[in-house]
Design a protein around this motif. Structure first.
Motif, mmCIF file in Angstrom:
data_model
loop_
_atom_site.group_PDB
_atom_site.id
_atom_site.type_symbol
_atom_site.label_atom_id
_atom_site.label_comp_id
_atom_site.label_asym_id
_atom_site.label_seq_id
_atom_site.Cartn_x
_atom_site.Cartn_y
_atom_site.Cartn_z
ATOM 1 N N VAL A 206 0.768 -1.305 -0.067
ATOM 2 C CA VAL A 206 0.029 -0.131 0.136
ATOM 3 C C VAL A 206 1.013 1.383 -0.131
ATOM 4 C CG1 VAL A 206 -1.809 1.441 1.164
ATOM 5 C CG2 VAL A 206 -1.916 -1.267 1.328
ATOM 6 N N ALA A 207 0.589 2.060 -1.036
ATOM 7 C CA ALA A 207 1.429 3.472 -0.858
ATOM 8 C C ALA A 207 0.463 4.558 -0.928
ATOM 9 C CB ALA A 207 2.101 3.514 -2.318
ATOM 10 N N LEU A 208 0.874 5.552 -0.288
ATOM 11 C CA LEU A 208 -0.059 6.769 0.074
ATOM 12 C C LEU A 208 0.925 7.898 -0.471
ATOM 13 C CD1 LEU A 208 -2.353 8.068 1.287
ATOM 14 C CD2 LEU A 208 -0.972 8.437 3.534
ATOM 15 N N ILE A 209 0.278 8.850 -1.504
ATOM 16 C CA ILE A 209 0.694 9.788 -1.957
ATOM 17 C C ILE A 209 0.071 11.182 -1.596
ATOM 18 C CG2 ILE A 209 1.453 11.176 -4.125
ATOM 19 C CD1 ILE A 209 2.533 8.107 -3.644
ATOM 20 N N GLY A 210 0.798 12.262 -1.255
ATOM 21 C CA GLY A 210 0.237 13.407 -0.541
ATOM 22 C C GLY A 210 1.406 14.461 -0.660
ATOM 23 N N THR A 211 0.855 15.646 -0.052
ATOM 24 C CA THR A 211 1.763 16.808 0.070
ATOM 25 C C THR A 211 2.232 17.413 1.321
ATOM 26 O OG1 THR A 211 -0.145 18.454 -0.102
ATOM 27 C CG2 THR A 211 0.891 17.670 -2.202
ATOM 28 N N ARG A 212 1.550 16.621 2.432
ATOM 29 C CA ARG A 212 1.841 17.046 3.763
ATOM 30 C C ARG A 212 2.390 15.877 4.434
ATOM 31 N NH1 ARG A 212 -3.707 20.083 6.002
ATOM 32 N NH2 ARG A 212 -1.948 20.666 7.487
ATOM 33 N N THR A 227 5.293 5.974 1.383
ATOM 34 C CA THR A 227 4.632 7.238 1.472
ATOM 35 C C THR A 227 5.685 8.036 0.777
ATOM 36 O OG1 THR A 227 5.655 7.918 3.733
ATOM 37 C CG2 THR A 227 3.341 7.025 3.699
ATOM 38 N N VAL A 228 4.818 9.030 -0.206
ATOM 39 C CA VAL A 228 5.645 9.905 -0.758
ATOM 40 C C VAL A 228 5.103 11.300 -0.972
ATOM 41 C CG1 VAL A 228 6.443 10.399 -3.457
ATOM 42 C CG2 VAL A 228 6.029 7.822 -2.559
#
Length: 367
Positions: A206-212, A227-228
């Protein structure tokens, strides 16, 4: 139980304004259940409703109008045709009630009801086309409520409506999640729950992409393997590297960001699947030729259809969802304007802002 004649309720004012006033307690029809609301929470759609953007610029259907589509409480009264619930039951709501007479509803796609907004034909969406749960009492059709396990408290319960949207997004895939690589774009409430659900359903990665970074930290705590921060790194490249260059089996786009659809398509493997979950506030550009040339399937979902809240309740009842971890703020119903501002401005890293609508006088339950 004896019911009051009036209740405190939040009502829309001019665009951008919400306040409270006293309204009559709703009258119960034959197939209705009156819920004494304990908790209600805000989501991004509520911000659009406050600004009247959700209504296409025409304003709400009724005046006064009570928003609120994520809430839980205790059954206060039932209609003459209701035997599925009784007074005192603890319940959580599902927002959508289709007309149950059009072709889409009969096929189970009631969130895509062909009679959307037509109350005469039986359609309702709590807090969107009919009055909702930002009030001491809310009227639901019997088909839109689920009994809560004793182990699920009201804070946890309210967020299960959001979890239902994630369940719906995975339901439309028509395939098992076990062993699949899953990417979630957007670490808001839906995305963060998406990480949990994908993990609990057996995703291999499971990968999670965000900006915070603070939200990505929560995602790691919920089980994200990767996480990226897409402001600091190339998220597409990171996903492809983590999947041996092939791309992910499944990508859930939960952010509604303008560039996210194109990113999702390029994160997916050949013959992969992309589900659009977030709402976009403008038209978006995406390389659809890439999707066609690589056999990528694009699905969309609206809300918590296909009985998905029931699945979320079941998972939570087994202790497999940590929805209360997302609740960051509590306000009284009389402070709803401040609650909206807190959520809109992300004060104190607001994720789920909860309204304590009425006091829980029933026996306490474990959370």
């Amino acid at each position: 139980m004896s019911l009051p004649k009036t209740m405190l309720a939040a009502v829309l004012g001019e665009p951008g304004v919400i306040g409270t006033r006293r309204l009559p307690v709703p009258q119960v029809g034959a197939e209705d259940v009156l819920v004494h609301v304990r908790r209600a929470s805000l989501c991004g759609t509520d911000l659009k409703i406050r600004s009247h953007q959700f209504f296409g610029g025409g304003g709400p259907a009724t005046d006064p109008f009570v928003p609120g589509h994520e809430y839980a409480g205790v059954v206060a009264a039932v209609g003459s045709g209701v035997d599925e619930f009784q007074v005192g039951d603890r319940v959580v709501t599902e927002a959508h009630r289709g007309c149950m007479r059009c072709a889409n509803c009969l096929a189970g796609a009631y969130t895509d009801c062909l009679n959307y907004g037509d109350r005469r034909k039986g359609h309702r969406v709590q807090g969107m086309t009919v009055d909702g749960g930002f009030a001491e009492y809310a009227l639901n059709h019997v088909s839109t409520l689920y009994r809560l396990p004793d182990s699920v408290d009201f804070d946890s319960a309210v967020v299960l409506t959001t979890a239902g949207t994630v369940m719906h997004a995975l339901h439309v895939l028509g395939s098992l999640i076990v062993g699949a690589s899953v990417v979630v774009i957007g670490p808001g409430p839906i995305g963060l729950i998406g990480v949990q659900v994908a993990r609990e359903l057996g995703a291999q990665m499971v990968a999670l992409i965000g900006t915070r970074d603070d939200r990505l930290d929560i995602g790691r705590n919920f089980g994200a393997d990767l996480t990226v921060n897409s402001r600091e790194s190339d998220a597409v490249e990171a996903v492809r590297r983590a999947t041996g260059g092939q791309g992910a089996d499944i990508v859930l786009e939960c952010s509604g960001a303008p560039t996210a659809v194109d990113d999702a398509l390029h994160m997916a493997k050949r013959s992969g699947k992309v589900v659009l979950v977030g709402f976009f506030d403008r038209p978006v550009l995406a390389d659809l030729n890439h999707a066609v040339m690589n056999g990528i399937t694009i699905e969309t979902v609206r809300g918590e259809g296909a009985g998905s809240v029931a699945r979320a309740v079941s998972l939570a009842g087994r202790g497999r969802l940590r929805t209360s971890d997302l609740v960051t703020h509590h306000f009284g119903l009389e402070d709803i304007a401040e609650a909206f501002d807190t959520y809109a401005e992300r004060r104190g890293n607001a994720i789920k802002v909860m309204l304590d609508v009425s006091e829980d006088t029933e026996q306490s339950h474990a959370g």
